[in-house]
Design a protein around this motif. Structure first.
Motif, short mmCIF file in Angstrom:
data_model
loop_
_atom_site.label_atom_id
_atom_site.label_comp_id
_atom_site.label_asym_id
_atom_site.label_seq_id
_atom_site.Cartn_x
_atom_site.Cartn_y
_atom_site.Cartn_z
N ASN A 19 0.85 -1.19 0.00
CA ASN A 19 0.00 0.00 0.00
C ASN A 19 0.89 1.24 0.00
OD1 ASN A 19 -1.98 1.93 0.27
ND2 ASN A 19 -2.29 1.55 2.47
N PHE A 20 1.17 1.76 -1.19
CA PHE A 20 2.04 2.93 -1.29
C PHE A 20 1.27 4.22 -1.02
CE2 PHE A 20 4.40 -0.12 -3.98
CZ PHE A 20 5.59 -0.10 -3.27
N ALA A 38 3.78 9.79 -2.33
CA ALA A 38 2.63 9.28 -1.59
C ALA A 38 1.98 10.41 -0.78
CB ALA A 38 3.09 8.16 -0.66
N PRO A 39 0.74 10.20 -0.30
CA PRO A 39 0.09 11.22 0.53
C PRO A 39 0.89 11.48 1.81
CG PRO A 39 -1.49 9.57 -0.20
CD PRO A 39 -0.13 9.05 -0.55
N SER A 40 0.80 12.70 2.31
CA SER A 40 1.45 13.05 3.56
C SER A 40 0.60 14.09 4.29
CB SER A 40 2.86 13.62 3.32
OG SER A 40 2.80 14.81 2.55
N ARG A 254 8.87 0.36 -5.68
CA ARG A 254 8.70 1.17 -6.89
C ARG A 254 9.77 2.25 -6.93
NH1 ARG A 254 3.08 4.68 -6.02
NH2 ARG A 254 3.75 5.89 -4.20
N LEU A 255 10.09 2.67 -8.16
CA LEU A 255 11.15 3.65 -8.38
C LEU A 255 10.59 4.80 -9.21
CD1 LEU A 255 14.18 4.48 -8.26
CD2 LEU A 255 14.47 3.23 -10.42
N HIS A 256 10.76 6.05 -8.70
CA HIS A 256 10.30 7.26 -9.37
C HIS A 256 11.50 8.01 -9.93
CE1 HIS A 256 6.57 7.18 -6.65
NE2 HIS A 256 7.43 6.38 -6.04
N VAL A 257 11.36 8.56 -11.13
CA VAL A 257 12.37 9.42 -11.72
C VAL A 257 11.67 10.66 -12.29
CG1 VAL A 257 14.13 9.69 -13.50
CG2 VAL A 257 13.93 7.53 -12.27
N ASN A 300 6.96 -5.12 4.85
CA ASN A 300 5.72 -5.84 5.14
C ASN A 300 4.65 -4.79 5.38
OD1 ASN A 300 6.11 -4.97 7.90
ND2 ASN A 300 7.52 -6.71 8.14
N GLU A 301 3.55 -5.17 5.94
CA GLU A 301 2.46 -4.22 6.14
C GLU A 301 2.73 -3.21 7.23
OE1 GLU A 301 -0.25 -6.99 9.15
OE2 GLU A 301 -0.91 -6.59 7.10
#
Length: 392
Positions: A19-20, A38-40, A254-257, A300-301
C-alpha cells in the motif's frame, strides 16, 4: 518489549501488493518533493480539500516543528495546525477546501534613561506578520490550488525622544515592508497512473518604504520629514513545471524518476538617487532544474523504507541600466549584464516508516553529499525529522 515488536513485524511475509498510499509525515514531504509522491500530512494541509475525511492528530519535530489535528463530521472536516510560527485552520468537503494561516511576530523594546540634566526615551518595534488564504478543489482528473498571502513587516521602528533644560528633540523613524503574493497550480495526481505532473504560476509584489520625521524645539530650523521608496522594492513572477514517472514497479517496491523546473524573474523599481546614480532598469532571473530519484520499499504491512536524491542546476542572469551623475553634472549612461550557471551538490534523504493499526511513526535524515559521493554525508547540513500520527 521493543525488540519483540521489531522481530514480530519483520518476521511477517512481504505483502503481495504494498500500500504505497499510506499516509506519511513531514520527513517524507520535505525530502521527496515529486508529484508522484505518496500522501502526507503536510501535502494534505497545504491542499485543504485533501484533509476531508481525516480524523487524526500529528506532530512533527525539527523541520518546521508543529502539529495538526483534524476532525471529520458528516459532510465536512475541520482542522487546526501549528507549523513553525504560523497558526492554521480550515474546513474541507468533498468539493472544496478552504484554509487560513496567521503569523504574528512582534517584538517591542522600551528603554528610558534619566539623570539630573536630561532624559532619553526610546521605543523600538520589530515585527513580521502575515495572513494567508488557501483554496483548493478537485476538477475531475486534476486538483486545483490557489494561494494568497499578505505580509506586513517593520524591520525597525525607533521613536527616540531627548529632552533637557533647553528643549526637546524627537526622532520618529519607520522602515516598512509590505508584500502580497499569490499562486495558481494544477496537478494530475487524482487520475495519474505512472506519469505525474504539477504546474503553475506565481507572482509577488514587495514594497519597501522609509519615513523619517525629526522635530526639535531646541533648533526648529532642523525639523524635517522624509518619505522615500527603498531601492529593493520589486515585482517577482515565476513559472514551474514538475514531473515524475514510476519507471519500475514490483509488488512491494517502486522507483520514481523526474525533474522539477522553475523559471523566475525579479524586476526592481526605479529609484532616483542624485548623490550616486539613478537606476532606470534592473532585472534578475533564473532557471532552476532539479532532477530527482525516489525509491520506496515495503518490508511488510508495518514497515516501509524510502530514499531520495536530487541534484540542482541553476542558470542565472541580471541586467541593469543606470545613469550616473559626475561632479560636473554630466550624465553618463551605463549598462551592466552578468550571466552565470552553477551546478550544486547532491541532496540525499532517507527515512523509515512504521505503522501499527492507528499509529504511524516516521523518522528521516537529509543532507548534502561531498563532491565524492562515496564519502557519504558531509555533516555540515544534516537535518533530522520525526513525525508521529494517530488516526481515529
Amino acid at each position: 518489549m521493543l525488540s519483540l515488536l521489531f522481530a514480530t513485524t519483520f518476521a511477517e511475509n512481504a505483502p503481495d501488493t504494498a500500500n504505497f498510499d499510506i499516509l506519511h509525515g513531514s520527513a517524507y514531504y520535505y525530502s521527496v518533493n515529486a508529484p508522484s509522491e505518496a500522501p502526507s500530512t503536510l501535502r494534505n494541509l497545504y491542499t485543504p480539500h485533501l484533509m476531508f475525511g481525516h480524523n487524526l492528530a500529528s506532530i512533527n519535530l525539527n523541520v518546521n516543528t508543529g502539529g495538526i489535528a483534524s476532525y471529520a463530521s458528516g459532510s465536512h472536516t475541520s482542522y487546526i495546525a501549528l507549523q513553525g510560527r504560523e497558526a492554521m485552520f480550515g474546513i474541507a468537503t468533498k468539493t472544496f477546501g478552504l484554509g487560513f494561516g496567521l503569523i504574528i511576530d512582534e517584538k517591542v523594546d522600551l528603554s528610558s534613561e534619566k539623570d539630573a540634566y536630561h532624559k532619553d526615551e526610546t521605543t523600538e518595534i520589530v515585527s513580521k506578520n502575515a495572513l494567508s488564504l488557501r483554496f483548493s478543489m478537485p476538477l475531475q482528473s486534476i486538483d486545483f490550488l490557489a494561494f494568497l498571502r499578505f505580509t506586513q513587516g517593520v524591520d525597525s521602528v525607533a521613536i527616540n525622544e531627548y529632552a533637557d533644560s533647553e528643549g526637546k528633540n524627537n526622532l520618529d523613524y519607520h522602515r516598512n515592508n509590505y508584500e502580497i503574493s499569490g499562486s495558481l497550480s494544477l496537478t494530475n495526481r487524482p487520475s495519474a497512473k505512472n506519469f505525474f505532473w504539477s504546474s503553475g504560476i506565481g507572482a509577488t509584489r514587495n514594497n519597501r518604504t522609509r519615513e523619517t520625521t525629526y522635530k526639535s524645539t531646541i533648533d526648529p530650523d532642523d525639523n524635517y520629514h522624509n518619505q522615500t521608496n527603498a531601492q529593493d522594492s520589486y515585482i517577482y513572477a515565476n513559472l514551474f513545471y514538475n514531473f515524475s514517472s514510476i519507471v519500475l514497479k514490483s509488488k512491494n517496491a517502486r522507483l520514481h524518476v523526474g525533474n522539477n523546473a522553475r523559471l523566475y524573474a525579479t524586476l526592481y523599481d526605479q529609484v532616483e538617487d542624485k548623490d550616486s546614480h539613478r537606476k532606470d532598469f534592473y532585472v534578475t532571473g533564473s532557471l532552476i532544474l532539479t532532477p530527482n530519484i525516489l525509491a520506496e520499499y515495503a518490508f511488510n504491512e508495518n514497515w516501509m523504507f524510502w530514499g531520495a536524491a536530487s541534484y540542482t542546476w541553476t542558470t542565472s542572469g541580471n541586467h541593469e541600466d543606470y545613469i550616473e551623475y559626475w561632479k560636473d553634472e554630466n550624465e553618463t549612461k551605463n549598462k551592466f549584464t552578468r550571466f552565470s550557471t552553477n551546478t550544486g551538490a547532491v541532496d540525499v534523504s532517507t527515512g523509515l516508516l512504521f505503522k501499527y493499526k492507528k499509529l504511524t511513526l516516521e523518522a528521516g535524515v537529509a543532507s548534502n553529499l561531498f563532491s565524492n559521493p562515496f564519502r557519504g554525508f558531509s555533516g555540515n547540513n544534516v537535518l533530522y525529522n520525526f513525525t508521529g500520527i494517530v488516526e481515529f
